[in-house]
Scaffold this motif. Structure first.
Motif, PDB file in Angstrom:
ATOM      1  N   CYS A 193      36.511  35.495  40.792  1.00  0.00           N
ATOM      2  CA  CYS A 193      37.830  35.050  40.320  1.00  0.00           C
ATOM      3  C   CYS A 193      37.787  33.629  39.761  1.00  0.00           C
ATOM      4  CB  CYS A 193      38.842  35.129  41.459  1.00  0.00           C
ATOM      5  SG  CYS A 193      39.292  36.818  41.887  1.00  0.00           S
TER       6      CYS A 193
ATOM      7  N   GLN B  19      43.653  43.758  39.954  1.00  0.00           N
ATOM      8  CA  GLN B  19      44.816  42.881  39.731  1.00  0.00           C
ATOM      9  C   GLN B  19      45.964  43.655  39.095  1.00  0.00           C
ATOM     10  OE1 GLN B  19      43.336  39.385  37.662  1.00  0.00           O
ATOM     11  NE2 GLN B  19      42.041  38.799  39.386  1.00  0.00           N
TER      12      GLN B  19
ATOM     13  N   GLY C 103      48.339  40.620  44.929  1.00  0.00           N
ATOM     14  CA  GLY C 103      48.559  39.173  44.980  1.00  0.00           C
ATOM     15  C   GLY C 103      49.882  38.857  45.654  1.00  0.00           C
TER      16      GLY C 103
END
Ligand SMILES: CC(C)(COP(=O)(O)OP(=O)(O)OC[C@H]1O[C@@H](n2cnc3c(N)ncnc32)[C@H](O)[C@@H]1OP(=O)(O)O)[C@@H](O)C(=O)NCCC(=O)NCCS
Length: 139
Positions: free
Chosen positions: A21, A80, A85
């Protein structure tokens, strides 16, 4: 994805996730950062574990006796935009709130437009402050 506290066996996978990341920087050794964080009662690393046992998300959180802070929020690039998240931030917020922390803060590099959009979507506001710092370790 199951969210749980970091365990010793997660270390290599978490560092690999941070590297994937692009969260590691030459001046921050991730191994040292992990050791310091997990050695304190005021801070923790939460990890997201997929059904197959892979570590696919992380967030570091802790407080300084006044405010809570988030660091190293990461979701596996292949996973993602699926809500992971948001779930990691919610778990970190809950960890801090359970310890009486009234406000959570984080720093984002100004050029990181994607993360700004992410925190906008989560209802975070930008506070116009300058962040001053000075190293205490002689580096
Ligand atoms: C930032 C990051 C953790 C977001 O994780 P994610 O799992 O993709 O985010 P989510 O799927 O939970 O998205 C939550 C919301 O943010 C929005 N969002 C996420 N990424 C976005 C992007 N690149 N642009 C615009 N909006 C975005 C989503 O649309 C979603 O909004 P919605 O619920 O209203 O639809 C992930 O992109 C990442 O790991 N980035 C690299 C590491 C990094 O930069 N970390 C932060 C360091 S400060």
């Amino acid at each position: 994805m199951k969210i749980r506290p970091f365990a010793a066996a997660d270390r290599a996978a978490v560092i690999a996730l941070w590297q994937a990341c692009d969260l590691t920087r030459s001046w921050n050794d991730p191994d040292t950062d992990i050791s310091f964080c997990i050695s304190r009662a005021e801070s923790t690393i939460l990890v997201g574990e997929a059904d197959d046992g892979r570590i696919v998300a992380s967030v570091m959180c802790g407080h300084d006796g006044h405010r809570g802070w988030l660091y190293y929020l990461a979701v596996d690039p292949t996973l993602q935009k699926s809500g992971h998240g948001r779930a990691m931030v919610a778990a970190a917020e809950a960890w801090l709130a359970a310890r009486g922390v009234p406000k959570v803060m984080l720093m984002v590099r100004p050029e990181n437009d994607k993360v700004r959009a992410f925190y906008d979507a989560l209802g975070y506001a930008i506070e116009e402050r300058l962040v001053f710092s000075r190293r205490l370790d002689g580096r």
